[in-house]
Scaffold this motif. Structure first.
Motif, PDB file in Angstrom:
ATOM      1  N   ILE A   1     -33.306  19.507  18.669  1.00  0.00           N
ATOM      2  CA  ILE A   1     -34.110  18.573  19.459  1.00  0.00           C
ATOM      3  C   ILE A   1     -33.560  18.564  20.875  1.00  0.00           C
ATOM      4  N   TYR A   2     -34.433  18.710  21.835  1.00  0.00           N
ATOM      5  CA  TYR A   2     -34.001  18.849  23.226  1.00  0.00           C
ATOM      6  C   TYR A   2     -33.196  17.636  23.666  1.00  0.00           C
ATOM      7  N   GLY A   3     -32.109  17.911  24.394  1.00  0.00           N
ATOM      8  CA  GLY A   3     -31.250  16.872  24.912  1.00  0.00           C
ATOM      9  C   GLY A   3     -30.032  17.493  25.542  1.00  0.00           C
ATOM     10  N   PRO A   4     -29.036  16.687  25.880  1.00  0.00           N
ATOM     11  CA  PRO A   4     -27.816  17.258  26.466  1.00  0.00           C
ATOM     12  C   PRO A   4     -27.134  18.193  25.480  1.00  0.00           C
ATOM     13  N   ARG A   5     -26.619  19.293  25.972  1.00  0.00           N
ATOM     14  CA  ARG A   5     -25.904  20.247  25.119  1.00  0.00           C
ATOM     15  C   ARG A   5     -24.404  19.992  25.128  1.00  0.00           C
ATOM     16  N   SER A   6     -23.955  19.205  26.085  1.00  0.00           N
ATOM     17  CA  SER A   6     -22.539  18.875  26.192  1.00  0.00           C
ATOM     18  C   SER A   6     -22.416  17.585  26.992  1.00  0.00           C
TER      19      SER A   6
ATOM     20  N   ASP B   1     -43.396   9.284  24.373  1.00  0.00           N
ATOM     21  CA  ASP B   1     -43.247  10.341  23.385  1.00  0.00           C
ATOM     22  C   ASP B   1     -41.826  10.286  22.829  1.00  0.00           C
ATOM     23  N   PRO B   2     -41.635  10.472  21.509  1.00  0.00           N
ATOM     24  CA  PRO B   2     -40.284  10.352  20.940  1.00  0.00           C
ATOM     25  C   PRO B   2     -39.287  11.373  21.486  1.00  0.00           C
ATOM     26  N   ALA B   3     -39.787  12.457  22.074  1.00  0.00           N
ATOM     27  CA  ALA B   3     -38.878  13.455  22.646  1.00  0.00           C
ATOM     28  C   ALA B   3     -38.312  13.024  23.991  1.00  0.00           C
ATOM     29  N   GLU B   4     -38.872  11.953  24.571  1.00  0.00           N
ATOM     30  CA  GLU B   4     -38.482  11.581  25.922  1.00  0.00           C
ATOM     31  C   GLU B   4     -37.037  11.096  26.002  1.00  0.00           C
ATOM     32  N   MET B   5     -36.515  10.471  24.947  1.00  0.00           N
ATOM     33  CA  MET B   5     -35.134  10.007  24.987  1.00  0.00           C
ATOM     34  C   MET B   5     -34.173  11.169  25.202  1.00  0.00           C
ATOM     35  N   GLY B   6     -34.364  12.262  24.475  1.00  0.00           N
ATOM     36  CA  GLY B   6     -33.497  13.423  24.642  1.00  0.00           C
ATOM     37  C   GLY B   6     -33.581  14.010  26.035  1.00  0.00           C
ATOM     38  N   ARG B   7     -34.795  14.043  26.582  1.00  0.00           N
ATOM     39  CA  ARG B   7     -34.957  14.575  27.933  1.00  0.00           C
ATOM     40  C   ARG B   7     -34.267  13.684  28.958  1.00  0.00           C
ATOM     41  N   TRP B   8     -34.423  12.357  28.777  1.00  0.00           N
ATOM     42  CA  TRP B   8     -33.765  11.418  29.700  1.00  0.00           C
ATOM     43  C   TRP B   8     -32.248  11.574  29.641  1.00  0.00           C
ATOM     44  N   LEU B   9     -31.699  11.642  28.441  1.00  0.00           N
ATOM     45  CA  LEU B   9     -30.247  11.777  28.297  1.00  0.00           C
ATOM     46  C   LEU B   9     -29.756  13.101  28.877  1.00  0.00           C
ATOM     47  N   HIS B  10     -30.547  14.156  28.699  1.00  0.00           N
ATOM     48  CA  HIS B  10     -30.175  15.448  29.292  1.00  0.00           C
ATOM     49  C   HIS B  10     -30.025  15.309  30.802  1.00  0.00           C
ATOM     50  N   ASP B  11     -30.995  14.687  31.449  1.00  0.00           N
ATOM     51  CA  ASP B  11     -30.957  14.580  32.905  1.00  0.00           C
ATOM     52  C   ASP B  11     -29.836  13.667  33.383  1.00  0.00           C
ATOM     53  N   PHE B  12     -29.505  12.654  32.599  1.00  0.00           N
ATOM     54  CA  PHE B  12     -28.491  11.682  33.008  1.00  0.00           C
ATOM     55  C   PHE B  12     -27.068  12.186  32.766  1.00  0.00           C
ATOM     56  N   LEU B  13     -26.885  12.992  31.731  1.00  0.00           N
ATOM     57  CA  LEU B  13     -25.535  13.365  31.297  1.00  0.00           C
ATOM     58  C   LEU B  13     -25.179  14.828  31.554  1.00  0.00           C
ATOM     59  N   THR B  14     -26.109  15.614  32.046  1.00  0.00           N
ATOM     60  CA  THR B  14     -25.871  17.038  32.284  1.00  0.00           C
ATOM     61  C   THR B  14     -25.672  17.283  33.772  1.00  0.00           C
ATOM     62  N   PRO B  15     -24.553  17.900  34.172  1.00  0.00           N
ATOM     63  CA  PRO B  15     -24.293  18.110  35.602  1.00  0.00           C
ATOM     64  C   PRO B  15     -25.399  18.893  36.294  1.00  0.00           C
ATOM     65  N   ALA B  16     -25.565  18.597  37.583  1.00  0.00           N
ATOM     66  CA  ALA B  16     -26.522  19.326  38.407  1.00  0.00           C
ATOM     67  C   ALA B  16     -26.123  20.819  38.428  1.00  0.00           C
TER      68      ALA B  16
ATOM     69  N   ALA C   1     -25.752   7.904  20.856  1.00  0.00           N
ATOM     70  CA  ALA C   1     -25.542   7.840  19.403  1.00  0.00           C
ATOM     71  C   ALA C   1     -26.846   8.099  18.659  1.00  0.00           C
ATOM     72  N   ALA C   2     -27.948   7.551  19.169  1.00  0.00           N
ATOM     73  CA  ALA C   2     -29.251   7.782  18.544  1.00  0.00           C
ATOM     74  C   ALA C   2     -29.644   9.249  18.636  1.00  0.00           C
ATOM     75  N   HIS C   3     -29.328   9.880  19.765  1.00  0.00           N
ATOM     76  CA  HIS C   3     -29.643  11.300  19.894  1.00  0.00           C
ATOM     77  C   HIS C   3     -28.780  12.136  18.942  1.00  0.00           C
ATOM     78  N   ILE C   4     -27.568  11.692  18.686  1.00  0.00           N
ATOM     79  CA  ILE C   4     -26.724  12.370  17.691  1.00  0.00           C
ATOM     80  C   ILE C   4     -27.406  12.316  16.325  1.00  0.00           C
ATOM     81  N   VAL C   5     -28.009  11.176  15.989  1.00  0.00           N
ATOM     82  CA  VAL C   5     -28.765  11.072  14.733  1.00  0.00           C
ATOM     83  C   VAL C   5     -29.878  12.111  14.709  1.00  0.00           C
ATOM     84  N   GLN C   6     -30.603  12.234  15.804  1.00  0.00           N
ATOM     85  CA  GLN C   6     -31.668  13.234  15.889  1.00  0.00           C
ATOM     86  C   GLN C   6     -31.123  14.648  15.724  1.00  0.00           C
TER      87      GLN C   6
END
Length: 443
Positions: A135-140, A183-198, A229-234
């Protein structure tokens, strides 16, 4: 209680869903009904003297609508409601609204289930999970100030991460809006943008998104840590967070009118958030976001404003919709050490660990949290002045205020659900809860 990071800069207001409701605190005292024979069984209403006392406490703080419940391990002793849920609708024991940070207790339960099944461990580095997520989101996720120190699953549940929220307005606040459920995928996308370096993360900011503390070595209340934590569940289950919680936490617990997805719940049961204005000035904890109010607020306006039932992709830290009846079951589940009416949602040893201190005293002593923590379990906590065996979690969103308290020594619990924001220095909820706990203990 939640800290100032949990702000809502709410966008796209729907004029049809909002109204300014004039009136005084006295006008909110219409009885909304007690136990509901069609939902949750025949639950007695509060004794009249107790209801009058609680109603006076709520009315003194201009709370538009309120529902409450009190439980023992074996049953819901009382459930009652009064006031207005939204324009033209009375508050009832099944009126649902976003319960703020009490939602974190459900999010933590989802993680704890995966720990119990061996699919996660408290010592698991979140990167070991994120790297394999489908599921799309931060990778690290690493602190830019301590890139070699892992952020672990246990850190997320005990507020030991350096992840914070930037000063509003910012990406956290802009996640809130009126209108359709994201959309339920939006949380992962938001976390990716917030937690992934430019350049990959559009809203990443090393100084604003992370404190300089070492992961695991400092306690600071973090909303976004719970969204992670919720994204970890996903990532572990391959199932969107709201769907997982519905299937494996909420419905097994018998919480049939609670959901992280607003559209899964009947429109007829929904309560709307409210704020109280005095001479045109909004009262309560949080800033004044008038973009949610279709009419202008006159300078001399005193009364309640009804806001849109806003949404956010970041539901895991404060977006569960629930009510007094379902939260009564939730309290009973924890008093039952993970089991309610013979149905196990969490193994006993895991539930017991959640209601036990997991953070060293030296760390809590210098906590950055807004309240005086004396114990931090997995999500649940104890505050200075709590009696032995009392564990609690409060929630406050823009226009709402909710609280659940457990007294494990006496085997009783209580919930208060309000559809009006309260001020941090004028909060009647703890006094209301104490009266409910005492009533349950006497029943």
């Amino acid at each position: 209680m939640i800290q100032g990071s949990r702000r809502a800069f709410l966008i796209g207001a729907s004029a049809a869903a909002m109204a300014v409701v004039a009136g005084s605190a006295t006008a909110c005292s219409t009885t909304g009904g007690g136990g509901d024979s069609n939902y949750g069984g025949e639950i007695p209403p509060l004794p009249a003297p107790l209801k009058n006392e609680l109603q006076q406490l709520a009315d003194s703080r201009n709370i538009m609508g309120c529902s409450v419940s009190a439980v023992t391990r074996d049953r819901t002793v009382y459930a009652d409601a009064w006031g207005t849920a939204r324009a033209g609708q009375p508050m009832t024991t099944r009126s649902t609204l976003n319960i703020g940070s009490v939602s974190k207790t459900v999010t933590a339960t989802a993680v704890l289930q995966l720990v119990a099944s061996g699919r996660l461990a408290m010592e698991t580095d979140v990167n070991d999970v994120l790297a394999h997520s489908k599921i799309y989101g931060p990778r690290s996720v690493r602190s830019p100030h301590h890139p070699d120190v892992p952020i672990r699953v246990g850190h997320l549940l005990t507020h030991l991460t350096p992840i914070t929220s930037p000063i509003e307005p910012g990406p956290y606040g802009y996640s809130y809006r009126a209108g359709e459920v994201p959309d339920p995928a939006e949380m992962g996308r938001w976390l990716h943008d917030f937690l992934t370096p430019a350049p990959r993360g559009w809203t990443y900011d090393a100084e604003r998104n992370f404190l300089k503390t070492v992961p695991g070595e400092a306690h600071q209340y973090s909303d976004i840590a719970y969204d992670l934590a919720a994204h970890i569940v996903q990532a572990v289950t391959g199932q969107y967070f709201s769907d997982y919680c519905r299937d494996f936490v909420l419905r097994p617990a018998g919480m049939n009118r609670s959901d992280f997805n607003r559209d899964q719940l009947p429109v007829s049961d929904r309560a709307h958030p409210h704020a109280w204005f005095v001479d045109g000035v909004k009262q309560g904890m949080w800033p004044d976001y008038r973009n949610l109010i279709p009419q202008s607020i006159p300078d001399d306006f005193t009364g309640h404003a009804e806001y849109a039932p806003y949404t956010s992709c970041l539901v895991a830290d404060g977006g569960l919709r629930s009510n007094a009846i379902d939260l009564a079951r939730w309290a009973r589940l924890w008093l039952g050490e993970g089991t309610i009416d013979g149905k196990q949602v969490l193994p006993r040893h895991i539930a017991s660990a959640a209601l036990a201190n997991q953070v060293p005293e030296r760390i809590l002593a210098s906590s950055e949290a807004p309240l005086p923590f004396i114990s931090q379990g997995y999500v649940w906590h104890r505050l200075r002045g709590d009696s032995e065996g009392v564990w609690q979690h409060a929630g406050s969103e823009f226009g709402t205020a909710t609280y659940v308290m457990l007294d494990t020594k006496r085997g009783v619990g209580a919930a208060v659900v309000c559809n009006t924001e309260v001020a941090i220095d004028a909060d009647p909820r703890v006094q209301m809860l104490q009266r409910l706990l005492d009533a349950a203990a006497r029943a």
